[in-house]
Design a protein around this motif. Structure first.
Motif, PDB file in Angstrom:
ATOM      1  N   SER A 120      41.645  31.097  43.867  1.00  0.00           N
ATOM      2  CA  SER A 120      42.791  31.695  44.560  1.00  0.00           C
ATOM      3  C   SER A 120      42.538  33.171  44.858  1.00  0.00           C
ATOM      4  O   SER A 120      42.938  33.673  45.915  1.00  0.00           O
ATOM      5  N   SER A 121      41.843  33.871  43.951  1.00  0.00           N
ATOM      6  CA  SER A 121      41.567  35.277  44.201  1.00  0.00           C
ATOM      7  C   SER A 121      40.561  35.451  45.330  1.00  0.00           C
ATOM      8  O   SER A 121      40.673  36.383  46.140  1.00  0.00           O
ATOM      9  N   ALA A 122      39.590  34.535  45.401  1.00  0.00           N
ATOM     10  CA  ALA A 122      38.580  34.647  46.450  1.00  0.00           C
ATOM     11  C   ALA A 122      39.214  34.467  47.830  1.00  0.00           C
ATOM     12  O   ALA A 122      38.891  35.193  48.777  1.00  0.00           O
ATOM     13  N   LEU A 123      40.122  33.506  47.939  1.00  0.00           N
ATOM     14  CA  LEU A 123      40.806  33.285  49.218  1.00  0.00           C
ATOM     15  C   LEU A 123      41.509  34.559  49.657  1.00  0.00           C
ATOM     16  O   LEU A 123      41.347  35.041  50.789  1.00  0.00           O
ATOM     17  N   ALA A 124      42.294  35.136  48.721  1.00  0.00           N
ATOM     18  CA  ALA A 124      43.058  36.323  49.077  1.00  0.00           C
ATOM     19  C   ALA A 124      42.116  37.493  49.373  1.00  0.00           C
ATOM     20  O   ALA A 124      42.316  38.235  50.346  1.00  0.00           O
ATOM     21  N   ALA A 125      41.076  37.637  48.554  1.00  0.00           N
ATOM     22  CA  ALA A 125      40.160  38.758  48.742  1.00  0.00           C
ATOM     23  C   ALA A 125      39.492  38.665  50.111  1.00  0.00           C
ATOM     24  O   ALA A 125      39.287  39.671  50.795  1.00  0.00           O
ATOM     25  N   TYR A 126      39.172  37.429  50.529  1.00  0.00           N
ATOM     26  CA  TYR A 126      38.565  37.256  51.846  1.00  0.00           C
ATOM     27  C   TYR A 126      39.520  37.730  52.938  1.00  0.00           C
ATOM     28  O   TYR A 126      39.129  38.456  53.853  1.00  0.00           O
ATOM     29  N   ALA A 127      40.773  37.321  52.811  1.00  0.00           N
ATOM     30  CA  ALA A 127      41.758  37.741  53.815  1.00  0.00           C
ATOM     31  C   ALA A 127      41.894  39.256  53.838  1.00  0.00           C
ATOM     32  O   ALA A 127      42.025  39.868  54.887  1.00  0.00           O
ATOM     33  N   PHE A 128      41.845  39.888  52.674  1.00  0.00           N
ATOM     34  CA  PHE A 128      41.997  41.339  52.609  1.00  0.00           C
ATOM     35  C   PHE A 128      40.747  42.051  53.131  1.00  0.00           C
ATOM     36  O   PHE A 128      40.822  43.132  53.704  1.00  0.00           O
ATOM     37  N   ALA A 129      39.576  41.448  52.920  1.00  0.00           N
ATOM     38  CA  ALA A 129      38.337  42.147  53.258  1.00  0.00           C
ATOM     39  C   ALA A 129      37.885  41.878  54.690  1.00  0.00           C
ATOM     40  O   ALA A 129      37.376  42.762  55.367  1.00  0.00           O
ATOM     41  N   LYS A 130      38.067  40.659  55.147  1.00  0.00           N
ATOM     42  CA  LYS A 130      37.389  40.259  56.372  1.00  0.00           C
ATOM     43  C   LYS A 130      38.306  39.915  57.535  1.00  0.00           C
ATOM     44  O   LYS A 130      37.845  39.625  58.619  1.00  0.00           O
ATOM     45  N   LEU A 131      39.588  39.820  57.296  1.00  0.00           N
ATOM     46  CA  LEU A 131      40.483  39.468  58.390  1.00  0.00           C
ATOM     47  C   LEU A 131      41.404  40.637  58.674  1.00  0.00           C
ATOM     48  O   LEU A 131      41.654  41.467  57.804  1.00  0.00           O
ATOM     49  N   GLU A 132      41.887  40.655  59.904  1.00  0.00           N
ATOM     50  CA  GLU A 132      42.884  41.669  60.214  1.00  0.00           C
ATOM     51  C   GLU A 132      44.181  40.978  60.546  1.00  0.00           C
ATOM     52  O   GLU A 132      44.223  40.094  61.390  1.00  0.00           O
ATOM     53  N   LEU A 159      50.485  28.524  30.637  1.00  0.00           N
ATOM     54  CA  LEU A 159      49.182  29.149  30.425  1.00  0.00           C
ATOM     55  C   LEU A 159      48.212  28.870  31.571  1.00  0.00           C
ATOM     56  O   LEU A 159      47.142  29.462  31.618  1.00  0.00           O
ATOM     57  N   ILE A 160      48.556  27.938  32.466  1.00  0.00           N
ATOM     58  CA  ILE A 160      47.605  27.655  33.545  1.00  0.00           C
ATOM     59  C   ILE A 160      48.170  27.916  34.933  1.00  0.00           C
ATOM     60  O   ILE A 160      47.465  28.369  35.814  1.00  0.00           O
ATOM     61  N   VAL A 161      49.440  27.636  35.132  1.00  0.00           N
ATOM     62  CA  VAL A 161      49.989  27.741  36.482  1.00  0.00           C
ATOM     63  C   VAL A 161      49.787  29.127  37.110  1.00  0.00           C
ATOM     64  O   VAL A 161      49.378  29.225  38.266  1.00  0.00           O
ATOM     65  N   PRO A 162      50.037  30.227  36.372  1.00  0.00           N
ATOM     66  CA  PRO A 162      49.885  31.541  37.009  1.00  0.00           C
ATOM     67  C   PRO A 162      48.492  31.769  37.597  1.00  0.00           C
ATOM     68  O   PRO A 162      48.354  32.478  38.584  1.00  0.00           O
ATOM     69  N   ALA A 163      47.471  31.155  37.006  1.00  0.00           N
ATOM     70  CA  ALA A 163      46.108  31.380  37.488  1.00  0.00           C
ATOM     71  C   ALA A 163      45.933  30.908  38.926  1.00  0.00           C
ATOM     72  O   ALA A 163      45.063  31.399  39.645  1.00  0.00           O
ATOM     73  N   PHE A 164      46.751  29.950  39.346  1.00  0.00           N
ATOM     74  CA  PHE A 164      46.617  29.426  40.703  1.00  0.00           C
ATOM     75  C   PHE A 164      47.128  30.402  41.766  1.00  0.00           C
ATOM     76  O   PHE A 164      47.002  30.147  42.938  1.00  0.00           O
ATOM     77  N   PHE A 165      47.740  31.479  41.315  1.00  0.00           N
ATOM     78  CA  PHE A 165      48.341  32.399  42.280  1.00  0.00           C
ATOM     79  C   PHE A 165      47.624  33.741  42.343  1.00  0.00           C
ATOM     80  O   PHE A 165      48.190  34.740  42.735  1.00  0.00           O
ATOM     81  N   GLY A 166      46.359  33.731  41.942  1.00  0.00           N
ATOM     82  CA  GLY A 166      45.546  34.926  42.114  1.00  0.00           C
ATOM     83  C   GLY A 166      45.722  35.939  41.009  1.00  0.00           C
ATOM     84  O   GLY A 166      46.724  35.940  40.297  1.00  0.00           O
ATOM     85  N   ASN A 167      44.696  36.773  40.847  1.00  0.00           N
ATOM     86  CA  ASN A 167      44.701  37.795  39.816  1.00  0.00           C
ATOM     87  C   ASN A 167      44.391  39.110  40.518  1.00  0.00           C
ATOM     88  O   ASN A 167      43.377  39.238  41.205  1.00  0.00           O
TER      89      ASN A 167
END
Lengths: 464, 290, 284
Positions: free
Chosen positions: C96-108, C150-158
């Protein structure tokens, strides 16, 4: 390679399907492992009314609980009690209770009784039995059992086992020091003198054996004749002169042997658990401890010579006194099957038939709720096996045993009292100042509790 | 390409947005609301106005005690951690043999789980038979009772904190690698000795990383909880009752959820304030060279 | 620049002196885990150097401490629980973090910089602020006593991982992505085939951080788990401490067992880990 780089659309679809299925299977598997699998409930009598009983015991104790439940289930044909070990202390049960999904009854430490009763979360047990049965029970119970179970004018918890404390001592060390083990001190002053002679040190002045060091103020408040709370004025009475006297005495003893020195010696001892209780290895000549040690000593140190005596009172103090607590079974106010829960509790504690309960209490090595359970032949036979247990029964029956007062902030109260003792022992404050401060804080906590419940706050605070 | 980007961007960050709303924004606002209530898990929460805040400032001396404790801890552990972290990183940046071994040794304590290190330190600091006091006894000193002593309990926890400096050390190391060699060469040309090179090249160039670690370390220190919970439960005499520990006890032992929420908000304001101050101080000492 | 030999010697000496206090406690831990109680609790305190040195070496070796310690706590169950939690959390948080990081880094896209600032700002939110309403929320959802909190929050990025990965993704030339776009690659395809394969060290670093975090997580199980069959190692060890407080040999055995896997893992992953941190850089 070229196949992978340019797959046909059908192959691609298939690939994705396989991947998707794999991921879905993995996800379902994980979810099943995490959430799903709860073992199917074991019901021997699915036709009966279910009574869910939560308790806190594991291993051998859980086995004793199961046997008692089996006995109950065999004794009648209306209810089936299903016991369940629940971890997470009172928080878990509180969450279930406040969330509207409590068990029918549960075993808890005594502090939950006033705290939950004040919030209307408990069923008054006296409303579940006929008036004359309640009156008879009230008059028969040991004072400590009754006092803990009562909050305001109702009775909320039935004890499954009480604790009282007495002095364990090693006659061997008495003889080595030229003392007569048959003459245990009758006053606290004599105990002090004896303690001085039983202490041992190494060449550098480090302690190698403790004679007797008082710790845990509540016990000494009982034996000095002090008090913690006055229900009539709703005042915390930590500064009762007898309490101050008790704490002054405790600090004077610590000063005599050196608080830091004792702390250091005790930090080097093994755990206080069962087999490795340092009393066994000779770290203490005399020590105040609970009745559960009797059975442990018989099991783990059968050869050890020891005796038990009630805590000797100071001049003008109370004999056969100590603080007492225990495990209590309660019925949450949201319980579905209160009648069934009460039938079970009644059965276990011997409200109707003391001889039967006597057997259960010997299984656990527990102190019962009424003297007639203790007088039953089964229980007397247990005392014959563990003769040192009698001293504790004698204390249990004493009117001088004190319990934590029925205030809804017991946990806070006890933690502040411990703080006051520590503050005095460390010479941070004088005993009087320490008790004054703890009293002030506890009083404030008591008065501020339920500040948001204007409607029934008066009731909670016991204002009539 | 820009036309599809709006959609793609929001789709990709959608889990994060949902997470922000559900796990951050909602609890954030809810705790603000709760901080004006009395709530003991028996619903509903009952409004009490500013009572909880009044209690914090006027009626609960333990709040001040716990705040002093956490300030003490932060003021000692964070700077000490920075000095140790930078020092170790500088030594490890030297071109010598066996760096990987040293790096691992220093990093080891910070990958050992906190509960395990806590257990270990309780034992090391045991006044009678612990390693520390035994060592002191060899040189003729009778050590204090450490965790059981009002005076030494907080310093003990600081030592333990510094022992786990490996994580930030690695980050400093990474920062050192980013400093262009040309700067050092220029300094050598100017006749700078080793100390001067550290003082006038390395440290200034490292300040952004130091700043990062300072902010993160400060935020972490204000929330110091686990070690105190496992090792001392706040004792002796509340000397290790740190703010987060006091908050936890108030919430889950005495069921004062509303009060604990008010405490959390005050902590939040303090942390934001200190962070803002640090950011304000940046231009005085942090060099963003690029 | 190579230092002269005496400087190198001095650095070695300093490092060895400093390394001792860092690793000695761990050696002591392993040593104590193999001792008998009699050696741990000497009748008289140790005051001489030979006594002290002999204290380090278990005499005799008591291997039985290990099986005994592991019998006190259901170690295999705790290990299984911990490993499963780690697996799910690592996969979910990194993905989930990689998806968001990609949007922040490579998309406008509209709102990008504001949202990024908000995400980074959440790092400074003390967990305490969230604790009680989150607790109430999970209770309301009926999740208390399950693994879900203990697991659900991890699906929403860190937030920290998003920051780290964004920094890393930005070092990948835009031309590479644009070329893929011209070839008809979807954004998903670019992320999957171009960006992620180039970012393995950074992804591994995030994974390791998350693994350490979950492995060590104490507060989560403390708040949400109440069934011994669901406990994790970190929480189980604390329970062990409470129940067997003075049995140091067994405690140390349990702590050793608890620690060794993570040390082994670090050794295996060390190179990637450090590479991941260094190339990411910490500069804003």
């Amino acid at each position: 390679m070229s196949d992978e780089e340019e797959p046909t659309s059908r192959r691609r679809l298939l690939l994705w399907l396989v991947r998707g299925l794999f991921i879905a299977a993995a996800a379902v598997g994980m979810l099943w492992l995490f959430l799903g699998y709860e073992p199917p409930e074991e019901r021997r009598w699915p036709g009966r009314e279910k009574v869910v009983f939560w308790h806190m015991w594991t291993s051998n104790w859980a086995e004793v609980v199961r046997r008692i439940c089996d006995r109950f289930n065999d004794s009648q044909d209306r209810y089936e009690v299903v016991p369940l070990t629940v971890f997470g202390g009172s928080l878990k049960t509180l969450i279930a209770t406040s969330g509207g999904d409590p068990p029918d009854c549960m075993a808890q430490w005594e502090a939950v009784i006033p705290a939950w009763a004040a919030r209307g979360a408990l069923t008054p047990l006296d409303t579940l039995m006929p008036a004359e049965e309640w009156r008879a029970l009230r008059d028969r119970m040991y004072p400590a059992v009754r006092d803990i179970g009562m909050y305001q004018d109702h009775f909320y918890g039935l004890s499954t086992g009480m604790n009282v404390w007495a002095v364990y001592y090693r006659p061997e060390y008495f003889r080595q020091t030229g003392l007569d083990p048959d003459k245990f001190p009758e006053t606290l002053e004599e105990l002090d003198a004896l303690s001085d002679r039983l202490f041992q040190y190494d060449k550098d002045g480090r302690i190698t054996r403790i004679g007797f060091t008082p710790r845990w103020l509540v016990h000494y408040i009982a034996t000095f004749g002090g008090s913690l709370y006055d229900p009539a004025t709703r005042q915390i009475t930590f500064t009762n002169p007898k309490n101050v006297e008790a704490l002054e005495w405790i600090t004077s003893r610590a000063d005599r042997y050196g608080f830091e020195r004792i702390l250091q010696f005790e930090s080097g001892l093994s755990t206080t658990m069962a087999a490795s209780w340092p009393f066994i290895s000779g770290a203490y000549a005399m020590v105040l401890d609970g009745q559960w040690r009797v059975e442990q000593l018989a099991k783990y140190a059968p050869e050890l010579e020891y005796r038990v005596a009630p805590l000797p009172p100071p001049k003008g103090g109370k004999p056969l006194a100590c603080w007492s607590n225990g495990n209590f079974t309660i019925i949450p106010s949201g319980a579905r099957n209160k009648a069934g829960a009460w039938a079970f509790m009644r059965f276990w504690s011997g409200v109707d038939k003391p001889e039967r309960a006597a057997e259960f209490y010997t299984w656990g090595g527990w102190l019962p709720i009424t003297p007639d359970v203790a007088a039953a032949p089964r229980y007397q036979a247990y005392c014959a096996t563990y003769p040192h247990f009698r001293a504790f029964l004698q204390i249990m029956a004493s009117p001088n045993v004190q319990v934590t007062p029925p205030v809804p902030v017991q946990a806070y109260m006890m933690s502040r009292l411990t703080w006051a003792e520590d503050a005095a022992l460390r010479r941070h404050l004088s005993p009087r100042e320490a008790l004054e401060q703890a009293a002030r804080e506890t009083q404030r906590e008591l008065e501020n509790m339920g500040i948001g419940r204007e409607g029934n706050r008066k009731e909670m605070l016991n204002v009539k | 390409m820009a036309r599809r980007n709006n959609l793609a961007g929001w789709v990709l960050v959608s889990p994060v947005v949902v997470g922000l709303l559900v796990f951050t924004l909602y609890p954030f606002l809810a705790s603000l609301a709760l901080s004006f209530c009395e709530y003991d898990l028996f619903p509903p929460p009952r409004g009490v106005g500013a009572w909880n805040y009044e209690t914090m400032f006027t009626r609960d001396p333990l709040v001040w005690k716990s705040l002093t404790n956490v300030l003490y801890y932060t003021a000692l552990a964070v700077p000490l951690g920075i000095v140790m972290g930078v020092g170790l990183a500088l030594l490890l940046d030297a071109k010598i043999k066996g760096l990987a071994v040293y790096r691992t040794l220093f990093f080891l304590p910070s990958i050992v789980p906190v509960v395990a290190t806590s257990v270990l330190w309780i034992w090391l600091l045991n006044p009678q038979i612990g390693l520390v006091n035994t060592l002191l006894r060899l040189v003729g000193i009778e050590g204090p009772t450490w965790l059981a002593s009002v005076a030494w309990s907080k310093p003990s926890l600081v030592f333990m904190g510094v022992w786990g400096v490996g994580g930030s050390m690695l980050i400093y190391l990474a920062g050192l690698k980013d400093i262009p060699a040309s700067l050092y060469e220029a300094a050598v040309v100017d006749g700078a000795n080793a100390w001067q090179r550290v003082r006038y090249v390395t440290l200034p160039m490292l300040t952004p990383v130091i700043f990062f670690n300072l902010v993160m370390g400060m935020i972490g220190a204000f929330q110091y909880f686990t070690q105190a919970y496992v090792m001392t439960q706040g004792g002796p005499l509340d000397s290790t009752r740190f703010y987060a520990l006091h908050l936890f006890f108030e919430a889950f032992q005495y069921l004062k959820m509303g009060y604990a929420s008010a405490m959390a908000w005050v902590l939040f304001i303090i942390v934001v304030g200190v962070t803002a101050l640090l950011f304000r101080s940046q231009h005085r000492w942090v060099h963003y060279g690029r | 620049m190579k230092h002269p030999w005496y400087i190198r010697l001095a650095i070695h000496a300093a490092l060895v002196a400093l390394a001792l206090p860092f690793c000695m406690p761990l050696v002591w831990m392993v040593g104590t885990s193999l001792k008998e109680d009699a050696q741990i609790f000497p009748k008289e305190v140790v005051t001489t150097v030979p006594e002290f040195l002999s204290q380090w070496w278990p005499n005799p070796f008591r291997w039985a401490n290990y099986p005994e310690a592991l019998r006190y706590v259901p170690f295999p169950i705790y290990l299984r629980n911990t490993l499963m939690l780690c697996a799910v959390n690592v996969a979910a948080a990194v993905a989930s973090s990689a998806l968001a990081a990609y949007a922040f880094a490579k998309l406008e896209w509209r709102g990008r910089s504001i949202l990024f600032a908000v995400v980074i700002a959440t790092i400074i939110l003390p967990g305490e602020v969230r604790m009680i309403p989150t607790f109430a929320l999970y209770r309301w959802l009926g999740w208390y006593g399950t693994y879900l909190p203990l697991i659900v929050p991890a699906f929403f990025g860190n937030a920290f991982f998003i920051f780290l990965l964004r920094q890393f993704f930005r070092t990948i030339p835009d031309d590479l992505c644009d070329a893929a776009r011209i070839d008809g690659c979807s954004e998903w395809g670019i992320l999957w085939r171009v960006v992620l394969p180039l970012s393995k060290p950074a992804l591994a670093t995030c994974g390791l951080f998350q693994l350490l975090g979950t492995w060590n997580d104490f507060n989560g199980p403390l708040l949400y788990l109440n069934d011994q069959t669901k406990y994790t190692l970190a929480y189980g060890l604390q329970q062990f401490l409470g129940a067997y407080g003075g049995e140091w040999s067994k405690l140390m055995a349990a702590a050793t067992v608890f620690t060794v896997p993570i040390i082994v893992l670090f050794f295996l992953a060390q190179k990637t880990f450090i590479q991941g941190i260094s190339t990411t850089g910490m500069k804003g």
